[in-house]
Write a protein that holds these residues in place. Structure first.
Motif, short mmCIF file in Angstrom:
data_model
loop_
_atom_site.label_atom_id
_atom_site.label_comp_id
_atom_site.label_asym_id
_atom_site.label_seq_id
_atom_site.Cartn_x
_atom_site.Cartn_y
_atom_site.Cartn_z
N VAL A 89 0.85 -1.20 0.00
CA VAL A 89 0.00 0.00 0.00
C VAL A 89 0.89 1.24 0.00
O VAL A 89 1.83 1.33 0.78
CB VAL A 89 -0.93 0.00 1.23
N PRO A 90 0.62 2.23 -0.85
CA PRO A 90 1.46 3.43 -0.87
C PRO A 90 1.33 4.23 0.42
O PRO A 90 0.30 4.14 1.10
CB PRO A 90 0.93 4.22 -2.07
N PRO A 91 2.37 5.01 0.78
CA PRO A 91 2.28 5.87 1.98
C PRO A 91 1.14 6.87 1.82
O PRO A 91 0.90 7.39 0.73
CB PRO A 91 3.64 6.56 2.02
N VAL A 92 0.45 7.15 2.93
CA VAL A 92 -0.68 8.07 2.89
C VAL A 92 -0.46 9.20 3.89
O VAL A 92 0.31 9.08 4.86
CB VAL A 92 -2.01 7.36 3.21
N PHE A 93 -1.14 10.32 3.64
CA PHE A 93 -1.18 11.46 4.56
C PHE A 93 -2.40 11.26 5.45
O PHE A 93 -3.53 11.56 5.08
CB PHE A 93 -1.27 12.76 3.77
N ALA A 94 -2.18 10.67 6.62
CA ALA A 94 -3.28 10.27 7.50
C ALA A 94 -3.45 11.29 8.62
O ALA A 94 -3.04 11.06 9.77
CB ALA A 94 -3.03 8.88 8.08
N GLU A 95 -4.05 12.42 8.28
CA GLU A 95 -4.33 13.47 9.24
C GLU A 95 -5.75 13.97 9.01
O GLU A 95 -6.22 14.05 7.87
CB GLU A 95 -3.35 14.64 9.09
N GLY A 96 -6.44 14.35 10.11
CA GLY A 96 -7.79 14.88 9.97
C GLY A 96 -8.69 13.89 9.25
O GLY A 96 -8.82 12.73 9.64
N GLN A 97 -9.30 14.34 8.15
CA GLN A 97 -10.18 13.48 7.37
C GLN A 97 -9.41 12.66 6.34
O GLN A 97 -10.01 11.86 5.62
CB GLN A 97 -11.23 14.35 6.66
N GLY A 98 -8.10 12.86 6.25
CA GLY A 98 -7.31 12.21 5.23
C GLY A 98 -6.79 10.85 5.65
O GLY A 98 -6.77 10.50 6.83
N THR A 123 1.44 16.85 2.65
CA THR A 123 1.69 17.39 3.98
C THR A 123 0.55 18.31 4.38
O THR A 123 -0.36 18.58 3.59
CB THR A 123 3.01 18.19 3.98
N ASP A 124 0.62 18.83 5.61
CA ASP A 124 -0.38 19.79 6.07
C ASP A 124 -0.50 20.97 5.10
O ASP A 124 -1.59 21.49 4.86
CB ASP A 124 0.00 20.35 7.45
N ARG A 125 0.62 21.40 4.57
CA ARG A 125 0.64 22.60 3.73
C ARG A 125 0.26 22.32 2.28
O ARG A 125 -0.25 23.22 1.60
CB ARG A 125 2.03 23.24 3.76
N LYS A 154 -3.62 21.53 -1.94
CA LYS A 154 -4.33 22.35 -0.98
C LYS A 154 -3.71 22.20 0.39
O LYS A 154 -2.94 21.27 0.63
CB LYS A 154 -5.81 21.95 -0.93
N SER A 155 -4.06 23.08 1.31
CA SER A 155 -3.61 22.97 2.68
C SER A 155 -4.74 22.40 3.54
O SER A 155 -5.89 22.31 3.11
CB SER A 155 -3.19 24.34 3.23
N GLY A 156 -4.41 22.02 4.77
CA GLY A 156 -5.43 21.51 5.67
C GLY A 156 -5.70 20.04 5.50
O GLY A 156 -5.07 19.36 4.68
N THR A 157 -6.67 19.54 6.26
CA THR A 157 -6.91 18.09 6.33
C THR A 157 -8.37 17.75 6.11
O THR A 157 -8.87 16.77 6.66
CB THR A 157 -6.46 17.56 7.70
#
Length: 390
Positions: A89-98, A123-125, A154-157
């Protein structure tokens, strides 16, 4: 004016997000909605111990694949969850809703072994929704290729969208969120306005070939002022998407902000209004728009205020619940239920009933056995089957 450091902006953003969440819960708890209960099913817990599961899909042999938002793809065989996640599985940005979101099987999986994953990357940014295709041999993913990604970072999660639906011509619809709530911006304006920008893929449903290329007959394929991948637009954050094979209709659910969740009958090239036309209010109180309808924009078939926070969506075509055949089933994260939605022959909503689950519902699917399955979005998430009462 001196620019605030990034840590400060991130802290303020987090505080706003917590306030928004609190308001959303308060709004739901302080209002009532008279939806009758449907008591035709027994709830059977099939699996537990899943960490924030997001999506599920069955292989032709009955093997079940389940995504966990932190970035794991799990497999269940004969009602038993394999202890070891699938590798590759590829690396994911797992923050907030992501995180790792949709899993979908190619219609010709038996021949090509292709599965598809959507996930947030970055990333966050700077982050975006990606779509990857991989070959699955029953144990691991190989030849993982990113075949599509949202063109703007986009920025944010928030608001990644991510549902996938296959059409009869083996093209796929992929839902992309609008990017987030205020104060998130892009190109000097609120990012949610990108939903009305045909050059942007944010706030859209895009249509792709199975290799990620763009079909030549997409509605805006020959429009120099539009992104050729766009199939429909004016969406906030699609969290449910399903295809009704007998009629060829595509159904969608999307989150409103404070109220204004929608069920839409989605058609090629149409504008669904967000944020120009909406029943939603800002989380901090005022109307987002005074308009509920406008010529040239499609009206929702059903609006939920207060929000149920709709999630997975299924069109039921099975025989195990004869009275449910031809109904839509929409999960609710905040309402912690599944809404059974009855339609007439023209695609209008006749009524709805609530099937209580008691946990945050993230996905609803019809299984190969003709029963409905529900994933709950919890730290100890469950797979629940709905069985007919004897």
């Amino acid at each position: 004016m001196q620019r605030k450091p990034y840590w400060y902006v991130k802290w303020i953003g987090g505080a706003i997000a917590l306030a928004i969440a609190g308001l959303a819960v308060a709004v739901y708890l302080n209002q009532t909605e008279a939806v009758p209960r449907d008591s035709k099913a027994n709830k059977v817990t099939v699996l537990s111990g899943l960490e924030h599961p997001w999506s599920m899909a069955w292989l032709p042999d009955g093997t079940l694949l389940i995504t966990e938002r932190p970035g794991r793809l799990r497999v269940a065989r004969n009602g038993t969850l394999d202890p070891t996640p699938i590798t590759g599985v590829p690396p994911v940005f797992a923050e907030g809703q992501g995180g790792l979101m949709e899993v979908s099987i190619h219609p010709n999986f038996a021949k090509n072994r292709f599965i598809y994953l959507t996930y947030s990357h970055g990333t966050d940014r700077a982050n975006r929704t990606r779509l990857a295709r991989a070959t699955f041999d029953g144990k691991a993913l190989s030849d993982v290729q990113v075949i599509f990604e949202v063109s703007q970072a986009k920025s944010g999660t928030q608001h990644f969208g991510s549902r996938i639906v296959w059409l009869p011509d083996n093209t796929m619809l992929v839902a992309i969120g609008d990017g987030g709530n205020p104060p998130v911006q892009l190109d000097g304006d609120l990012i949610r306005k990108q939903a009305q920008n045909l050059r942007s893929q944010l706030g859209k449903i895009v249509r792709l070939n199975d290799d990620g290329s763009i079909p030549s007959n997409n509605p805006f394929a020959n429009d120099p002022n539009a992104n050729p991948s766009v199939w429909s637009y004016g969406h906030r954050n699609t969290q449910g998407l399903t295809f009704d094979a007998p009629t060829g209709r595509v159904w969608q659910t999307e989150h409103g902000a404070r109220g204004g969740d929608e069920v839409n009958l989605v058609r090629s090239g149409k504008n669904y209004g967000w944020p120009i036309v909406t029943y939603s209010r800002e989380y901090f109180g005022p109307e987002i728009s005074a308009e509920r309808s406008r010529p040239g924009m499609e009206d929702p078939k059903l609006v939920w205020t207060p929000s149920i926070a709709p999630s997975g969506l299924a069109f039921y075509s099975g025989d195990r619940f004869p009275a449910w055949k031809g109904n839509l089933f929409a999960g609710g994260l905040v309402s912690k239920d599944v809404r059974r939605i009855t339609l007439d022959a023209t695609g209008n909503v006749v009524n709805q009933q609530s099937i209580d689950i008691g946990q945050r519902v993230r996905d609803v699917r019809q299984g190969p056995d003709g029963l409905l399955y529900v994933l709950t979005d919890e730290q100890n998430g469950q797979l629940i089957r709905l069985d007919p009462k004897s």
